[in-house]
Design a protein around this motif. Sequence first.
Motif, PDB file in Angstrom:
ATOM      1  N   THR A 319       0.723  -1.246  -0.188  1.00  0.00           N
ATOM      2  CA  THR A 319       0.239  -0.081  -0.152  1.00  0.00           C
ATOM      3  C   THR A 319       1.011   1.095   0.082  1.00  0.00           C
ATOM      4  OG1 THR A 319      -0.177  -0.040   2.403  1.00  0.00           O
ATOM      5  CG2 THR A 319      -1.886  -1.323   1.042  1.00  0.00           C
ATOM      6  N   ALA A 320       2.252   1.035   0.232  1.00  0.00           N
ATOM      7  CA  ALA A 320       2.835   2.095   0.056  1.00  0.00           C
ATOM      8  C   ALA A 320       3.161   2.616  -1.394  1.00  0.00           C
ATOM      9  CB  ALA A 320       4.517   1.956   0.686  1.00  0.00           C
ATOM     10  N   ASP A 321       3.232   1.431  -2.323  1.00  0.00           N
ATOM     11  CA  ASP A 321       3.396   1.870  -3.746  1.00  0.00           C
ATOM     12  C   ASP A 321       1.966   1.823  -4.405  1.00  0.00           C
ATOM     13  OD1 ASP A 321       6.057   1.226  -3.587  1.00  0.00           O
ATOM     14  OD2 ASP A 321       6.030  -0.963  -4.190  1.00  0.00           O
ATOM     15  N   CYS A 322       0.881   1.447  -3.730  1.00  0.00           N
ATOM     16  CA  CYS A 322      -0.322   1.551  -4.274  1.00  0.00           C
ATOM     17  C   CYS A 322      -1.207   2.260  -3.209  1.00  0.00           C
ATOM     18  CB  CYS A 322      -0.907   0.256  -4.628  1.00  0.00           C
ATOM     19  SG  CYS A 322      -0.062  -0.739  -5.685  1.00  0.00           S
ATOM     20  N   PRO A 323      -1.165   3.540  -3.042  1.00  0.00           N
ATOM     21  CA  PRO A 323      -1.903   4.268  -1.870  1.00  0.00           C
ATOM     22  C   PRO A 323      -3.259   4.169  -2.008  1.00  0.00           C
ATOM     23  CG  PRO A 323      -0.764   5.860  -3.294  1.00  0.00           C
ATOM     24  CD  PRO A 323      -0.424   4.595  -3.595  1.00  0.00           C
ATOM     25  N   ALA A 324      -3.898   3.791  -3.085  1.00  0.00           N
ATOM     26  CA  ALA A 324      -5.202   3.728  -3.093  1.00  0.00           C
ATOM     27  C   ALA A 324      -5.835   2.454  -2.352  1.00  0.00           C
ATOM     28  CB  ALA A 324      -6.040   3.534  -4.666  1.00  0.00           C
ATOM     29  N   LEU A 325      -5.024   1.585  -1.934  1.00  0.00           N
ATOM     30  CA  LEU A 325      -5.446   0.418  -1.435  1.00  0.00           C
ATOM     31  C   LEU A 325      -5.169   0.605   0.143  1.00  0.00           C
ATOM     32  CD1 LEU A 325      -3.827  -2.410  -3.485  1.00  0.00           C
ATOM     33  CD2 LEU A 325      -6.547  -1.777  -3.371  1.00  0.00           C
ATOM     34  N   ARG A 326      -6.088  -0.033   0.999  1.00  0.00           N
ATOM     35  CA  ARG A 326      -5.966   0.351   2.294  1.00  0.00           C
ATOM     36  C   ARG A 326      -5.058  -0.597   2.972  1.00  0.00           C
ATOM     37  NH1 ARG A 326     -12.457   0.398   3.558  1.00  0.00           N
ATOM     38  NH2 ARG A 326     -13.036   1.334   1.487  1.00  0.00           N
ATOM     39  N   PRO A 327      -4.181  -0.210   3.919  1.00  0.00           N
ATOM     40  CA  PRO A 327      -3.021  -1.072   4.651  1.00  0.00           C
ATOM     41  C   PRO A 327      -3.913  -2.150   5.475  1.00  0.00           C
ATOM     42  CG  PRO A 327      -2.899   1.272   5.626  1.00  0.00           C
ATOM     43  CD  PRO A 327      -4.078   1.217   4.407  1.00  0.00           C
ATOM     44  N   ASN A 328      -3.235  -3.230   5.907  1.00  0.00           N
ATOM     45  CA  ASN A 328      -3.605  -4.126   6.779  1.00  0.00           C
ATOM     46  C   ASN A 328      -4.996  -4.687   6.431  1.00  0.00           C
ATOM     47  OD1 ASN A 328      -3.255  -5.573   9.010  1.00  0.00           O
ATOM     48  ND2 ASN A 328      -3.983  -4.443  10.483  1.00  0.00           N
ATOM     49  N   THR A 329      -5.524  -4.754   5.160  1.00  0.00           N
ATOM     50  CA  THR A 329      -6.888  -5.200   4.767  1.00  0.00           C
ATOM     51  C   THR A 329      -6.773  -6.149   3.840  1.00  0.00           C
ATOM     52  OG1 THR A 329      -7.277  -2.919   5.057  1.00  0.00           O
ATOM     53  CG2 THR A 329      -8.702  -4.248   3.512  1.00  0.00           C
ATOM     54  N   VAL A 330      -7.873  -6.862   3.903  1.00  0.00           N
ATOM     55  CA  VAL A 330      -8.100  -8.214   2.981  1.00  0.00           C
ATOM     56  C   VAL A 330      -9.327  -7.631   1.982  1.00  0.00           C
ATOM     57  CG1 VAL A 330      -8.849 -10.586   2.754  1.00  0.00           C
ATOM     58  CG2 VAL A 330      -7.456 -10.104   4.531  1.00  0.00           C
ATOM     59  N   TYR A 331      -8.997  -7.599   0.903  1.00  0.00           N
ATOM     60  CA  TYR A 331     -10.405  -7.525  -0.261  1.00  0.00           C
ATOM     61  C   TYR A 331     -10.518  -8.895  -0.625  1.00  0.00           C
ATOM     62  CZ  TYR A 331      -8.891  -2.572  -0.304  1.00  0.00           C
ATOM     63  OH  TYR A 331      -8.496  -1.332  -0.035  1.00  0.00           O
ATOM     64  N   PHE A 332     -11.912  -9.112  -0.585  1.00  0.00           N
ATOM     65  CA  PHE A 332     -12.743 -10.382  -1.112  1.00  0.00           C
ATOM     66  C   PHE A 332     -13.455  -9.986  -2.372  1.00  0.00           C
ATOM     67  CE2 PHE A 332     -15.630 -13.815   0.176  1.00  0.00           C
ATOM     68  CZ  PHE A 332     -15.077 -14.749  -0.741  1.00  0.00           C
ATOM     69  N   ALA A 333     -13.257 -10.575  -3.460  1.00  0.00           N
ATOM     70  CA  ALA A 333     -14.128 -10.506  -4.755  1.00  0.00           C
ATOM     71  C   ALA A 333     -14.817 -11.766  -5.039  1.00  0.00           C
ATOM     72  CB  ALA A 333     -13.460 -10.226  -5.931  1.00  0.00           C
ATOM     73  N   VAL A 334     -16.232 -11.658  -4.976  1.00  0.00           N
ATOM     74  CA  VAL A 334     -16.954 -12.792  -5.202  1.00  0.00           C
ATOM     75  C   VAL A 334     -18.263 -12.395  -6.401  1.00  0.00           C
ATOM     76  CG1 VAL A 334     -18.549 -12.406  -3.624  1.00  0.00           C
ATOM     77  CG2 VAL A 334     -18.425 -14.792  -4.069  1.00  0.00           C
ATOM     78  N   ASP A 335     -18.423 -13.499  -7.194  1.00  0.00           N
ATOM     79  CA  ASP A 335     -19.573 -13.367  -8.067  1.00  0.00           C
ATOM     80  C   ASP A 335     -20.890 -13.937  -7.275  1.00  0.00           C
ATOM     81  OD1 ASP A 335     -18.283 -12.419 -10.565  1.00  0.00           O
ATOM     82  OD2 ASP A 335     -17.027 -14.375 -10.340  1.00  0.00           O
ATOM     83  N   LEU A 336     -21.707 -12.987  -7.465  1.00  0.00           N
ATOM     84  CA  LEU A 336     -23.290 -13.334  -7.002  1.00  0.00           C
ATOM     85  C   LEU A 336     -24.149 -13.206  -7.982  1.00  0.00           C
ATOM     86  CD1 LEU A 336     -23.130 -11.049  -3.797  1.00  0.00           C
ATOM     87  CD2 LEU A 336     -22.417 -13.529  -3.753  1.00  0.00           C
ATOM     88  N   GLU A 337     -25.472 -13.731  -7.888  1.00  0.00           N
ATOM     89  CA  GLU A 337     -26.249 -13.655  -8.734  1.00  0.00           C
ATOM     90  C   GLU A 337     -26.725 -12.402  -9.242  1.00  0.00           C
ATOM     91  OE1 GLU A 337     -30.843 -15.437  -9.514  1.00  0.00           O
ATOM     92  OE2 GLU A 337     -29.803 -15.857  -7.735  1.00  0.00           O
ATOM     93  N   GLY A 338     -26.473 -11.698 -10.406  1.00  0.00           N
ATOM     94  CA  GLY A 338     -26.694 -10.533 -10.981  1.00  0.00           C
ATOM     95  C   GLY A 338     -25.420  -9.576 -10.944  1.00  0.00           C
ATOM     96  N   GLU A 339     -24.523  -9.567  -9.975  1.00  0.00           N
ATOM     97  CA  GLU A 339     -23.309  -8.818  -9.780  1.00  0.00           C
ATOM     98  C   GLU A 339     -22.206  -9.379  -9.309  1.00  0.00           C
ATOM     99  OE1 GLU A 339     -24.822  -5.680  -7.420  1.00  0.00           O
ATOM    100  OE2 GLU A 339     -24.817  -6.966  -5.501  1.00  0.00           O
ATOM    101  N   THR A 340     -20.953  -8.632  -9.538  1.00  0.00           N
ATOM    102  CA  THR A 340     -19.749  -8.961  -8.713  1.00  0.00           C
ATOM    103  C   THR A 340     -19.492  -7.984  -7.834  1.00  0.00           C
ATOM    104  OG1 THR A 340     -18.948  -9.948 -10.718  1.00  0.00           O
ATOM    105  CG2 THR A 340     -17.373  -9.311  -9.103  1.00  0.00           C
TER     106      THR A 340
END
Length: 380
Positions: A319-340
């Motif tokens: 996150t020092a190189d990519c400041p738009a991301l939050r430090p100490n954070t897990v992002y989780f992407a999942v496909d649901l019915e009708g949207e991601t």
Amino acid sequence: MGDWTGLHEDLLLLVVGRLPALDLLRFRAVCASWRAAAAYFAARRGSPLPDRPWLLLPTDVAADHDRGRLIAYRDREVPVVTLPARLGRVNPRRFVPLGSARGAIVAADDRGEMHLLNLITGKRRPLPPVATLPLIDRVEGLHVHHHGGGVARIDGLIHKTVPVPTPGGGVMVVAIYRHQQHRRQWATARPGDRAWKSVAPTSIPTVVDVVVHKGQLYANTRYGMMYVFPELRGLGSASPEIIPSVTRRPSAYLERSFLVESPRGELMQVELLRPVAAAGGEGFVVRVLDECSETWEETEDIGDAAVLVDATGAVAASTADCPALRPNTVYFAVDLEGETRVWAYSLAGKHKRIEVVEALPTAEGYKPPCFWFAPVYSQP
């Protein structure tokens, strides 16, 4: 307006060296001279500026009029890229992505052929066909026929594929797959090989993820048990060592378990836990392999790092190189019915909660699951 295709090569090379990976990819698509400048930059092993991991959304929708192009949506916390379901104008075969690592994607096409694709350089290298995996009879379109009967889609047969570096600067692809009435097995191949080589299924039961860390191959199982191979050669006959796992919380069961290296070079085991009795909600546990590579230590502080998880894998970013991301954070992407959807989960604090940071409409027609792509500039 002047002719942009006539810009001097030296000027183009100055521009190329100041682009992050996603912009470099779009730079290549402008014209032949710009593509040549990007190729020269790649040949000299130039490295683009650090970029956030992309969320790739494979889809059929843009295939007819945007064949071979990536459509990028950058003004988001997480950049989103629509990946067309074709290999390009010259070769219009449909393909299904099966996994990615180290800046490369492994994909199978509708002839059952497999490819190692580099989105940054545009290179494509052949891998052995799907039909050469053990226990496979034949491939028709995107469907696989098993020995003894039964049909499955290619991405239903192959759980994931992982490109891993080998000594000497090469690359090996590990395919984790499942045959009907058999537990998950895995096989290996290098670009140019004619057939996949099976790893003895008794070596590691129910493997779900692999990664190379400090020259050793680590394999993670469905239940979190960790195995390590001291050498990459002779995987089919090697006897792996076992790294003890940590006793799990009695109030939760393991939903998914992944391996990923942190930006600082630490090996992390990221687990998605789902409470058994709670009315909804999920949580992540992150463990770090100690300096002696003997035990896993649970942590709630991964520093200036973010881990991005999808259905089959995980990547990490500074996150020092990519400041738009939050430090100490897990992002989780999942496909649901009708949207991601993309959730953000902070590891710190007592009252943890998941926050939705992206909600994207699902494209019409068949679309393979979304997955994270780390734009590491490499030469697979």
